[in-house]
Write a protein that holds these residues in place. Sequence first.
Motif, PDB file in Angstrom:
ATOM      1  N   TYR A   1       2.681  11.564  -3.014  1.00  0.00           N
ATOM      2  CA  TYR A   1       1.931  12.751  -2.602  1.00  0.00           C
ATOM      3  C   TYR A   1       2.820  13.964  -2.833  1.00  0.00           C
ATOM      4  O   TYR A   1       3.945  14.013  -2.315  1.00  0.00           O
ATOM      5  CB  TYR A   1       1.569  12.680  -1.114  1.00  0.00           C
ATOM      6  CG  TYR A   1       0.555  11.602  -0.808  1.00  0.00           C
ATOM      7  CD1 TYR A   1      -0.795  11.798  -1.073  1.00  0.00           C
ATOM      8  CD2 TYR A   1       0.961  10.404  -0.226  1.00  0.00           C
ATOM      9  CE1 TYR A   1      -1.720  10.804  -0.788  1.00  0.00           C
ATOM     10  CE2 TYR A   1       0.041   9.414   0.066  1.00  0.00           C
ATOM     11  CZ  TYR A   1      -1.310   9.615  -0.210  1.00  0.00           C
ATOM     12  OH  TYR A   1      -2.214   8.646   0.067  1.00  0.00           O
TER      13      TYR A   1
ATOM     14  N   ALA B   1       4.043  15.664   0.284  1.00  0.00           N
ATOM     15  CA  ALA B   1       4.890  14.900   1.205  1.00  0.00           C
ATOM     16  C   ALA B   1       6.370  15.130   0.917  1.00  0.00           C
ATOM     17  O   ALA B   1       7.233  14.872   1.753  1.00  0.00           O
ATOM     18  CB  ALA B   1       4.559  13.417   1.114  1.00  0.00           C
TER      19      ALA B   1
ATOM     20  N   LYS C   1       0.743   8.834   4.221  1.00  0.00           N
ATOM     21  CA  LYS C   1       1.753   9.836   3.892  1.00  0.00           C
ATOM     22  C   LYS C   1       3.049   9.671   4.699  1.00  0.00           C
ATOM     23  O   LYS C   1       4.147   9.693   4.142  1.00  0.00           O
ATOM     24  CB  LYS C   1       1.188  11.236   4.126  1.00  0.00           C
ATOM     25  CG  LYS C   1       0.945  11.992   2.816  1.00  0.00           C
ATOM     26  CD  LYS C   1       0.364  13.363   3.067  1.00  0.00           C
ATOM     27  CE  LYS C   1      -0.890  13.523   2.214  1.00  0.00           C
ATOM     28  NZ  LYS C   1      -1.565  14.799   2.417  1.00  0.00           N
TER      29      LYS C   1
END
Lengths: 349, 284
Positions: free
Chosen positions: A301, A304, A285
């Motif tokens: 993600y 993120a 991430k």
Amino acid sequence: MPDLQPLSRRSVIGGLTATAIASPAYIRPGWAQGKRIVIVNSGGAMGDAKRKALYDPFTKATGIEIVTASGPDLAKIKAQVERKDVEWDITDLNDAWVPAAARLGLLEKIDESIVNRADAIPQSKHDYAVGGTVYAAGIAFPTNRLGGKAPKTWPEFWDAKGFPGRRGLRNRVTDTLEIALMGDGVPASQVYPCDVERAFKALERIKPAVSHWIAQTAQTVALIQGNETDFTYTYTTRVKDLQAVNVPIDYSFKQNILGIGWIGALKGTRNRDAAMRFLAFTMDKDRQVELSNLSGDAPTYADALAKVDPATRKWLPNIADPDNLFVNAAWWDSRIEELNTRFKEWLLT
Amino acid sequence: MQIRTTNAHVRDAAYAMPAALFMALLFALPLFSVLHQSLQQENGGGLTIQAYAKIFTTPLFLRVAYTTLEVSISATVFSLLLAYPIAYFLAKQSPRRRALYMILVLVPFWTSSLVKSFSFMVLLGQSGIINQMLGAFGIAPVKMLFNRFGVMVGMSHFLIPFFVFPILTSLRSQPLELAKAAAIMGAGKLRIFLRVTLPLSLPGVMAGALLVFILSLGFYIIPALLGGRQDMMFANLVDFYTREALNWPMASAVAVLLVAAAALAAMLLSKVRGGSSILSEEGH
């Protein structure tokens, strides 16, 4: 005759070791121990961003050196794998390539015991590739001509009377077919499965207003700067980079085409383990946030996104917006050759 | 031609050996593998003429074949019109000046096609130098790029030297007395050119035309960069089947047909008077 001492095994090995130590690091066969992997990427600004956000930190963390080559090319990948002479370990892949490459056996299966990507968005998962970034494509237009009047959606782009101007589209069928359907009024959620006949009819309608069917991505915005086109299909990152140097150009975030920046390992790589570790690294991430900050493409993600710098974040596509369309590479897989051939024929008439 | 001993023939053959080996290894062998590839089935398996059967029923191939012929023929004519006056001018110069001017003819030939194509964009674009000059006189911009005109400019720029030299050879091999005799008989300059100089230079024109035509058949980067959507040629089609469609039997079949067309034209070249001046040293 002098007494020649026969060469002992020990003296030979000792001599070889001394030679190996005496030689500089770069001529030692590092690849044999998986200490060096070759990655092919598209170079340019994205290549630099990957060097800073992924390659150098990976070398620092693992001691595995990364050498880059420029220009991922499915034909070259096919040639390397089929001749069993694999020179690239890792390659960047286009959306349309992934299913074909997997079907033709050109990629290593992702080792889920090494690569952890459980939280990533579902569109970024494939058995033979990892999705490291989300890119967005849409309409770009100049702000210093035509009184700033420009199409912001695909139906407007298709309205040659309401928005007079020279248009630029790509000279390939992928993306173009989807755009044509949206231009004809199909909502993003109903684009797949594509109504091919309807799409070609819509393309026929816009054909006279399209001045360029563009082969190279760099040309999309260059033609606007050179006053050869007025509205073009291009990527957010291209416009962001130009605005940063005060080029009068802007971009519409409506009805964007979203795609995944895929990365895969070539089948038969001599460094399979190191390659899988690198793929795992790209699904980290923090690395993705860093890459997003540097490149302007989004992480894969959802959670993120909030960690990306605000200045970059305003350039990132909204993955959740239902008007945006994720490319469906699986739909294309069995049809791409036939449709691409038909599209090229259509372009020539 | 003098009678030669067998030994001399053997000796001459020995001189040609390194080049022959080089060509066998780096041209004939790969060409054979392309031929072999063109006879493969798309998904492996035995030999087949599937790719050729598919090619001749694909509208894409037929259109591209037509475009390739059309572009090659018009590029040949366009280059001839520009090259003939240059050759004519060169033929009239003193040897020293001719050597100097010949370097000028060759300069564009030494520049990369890619660099030249980008330069043409700067020159001929909608906001290019020429259109800016026209604009200063209140003339609307002329579209000179991304169409057939752009392709013609780019191609002839490359092809002109290949035309100039065979024509120049033809012109220089004419006895000066012929033009003088015609003048004594009362012919004007135009008449001398049309009735004496031009007909005698035709072998050079034919040889140049075939050479330029063969080269044109294989053009790739110039049509891709300077042409419009309809300017797709054989080589661009090979690229499409190789890299986009990943159909290598089809790509190879198109390549084989392209080589066959070029070979056919080269055979014609050896049959033309003056063509021999390119294929051997016997002419001049």
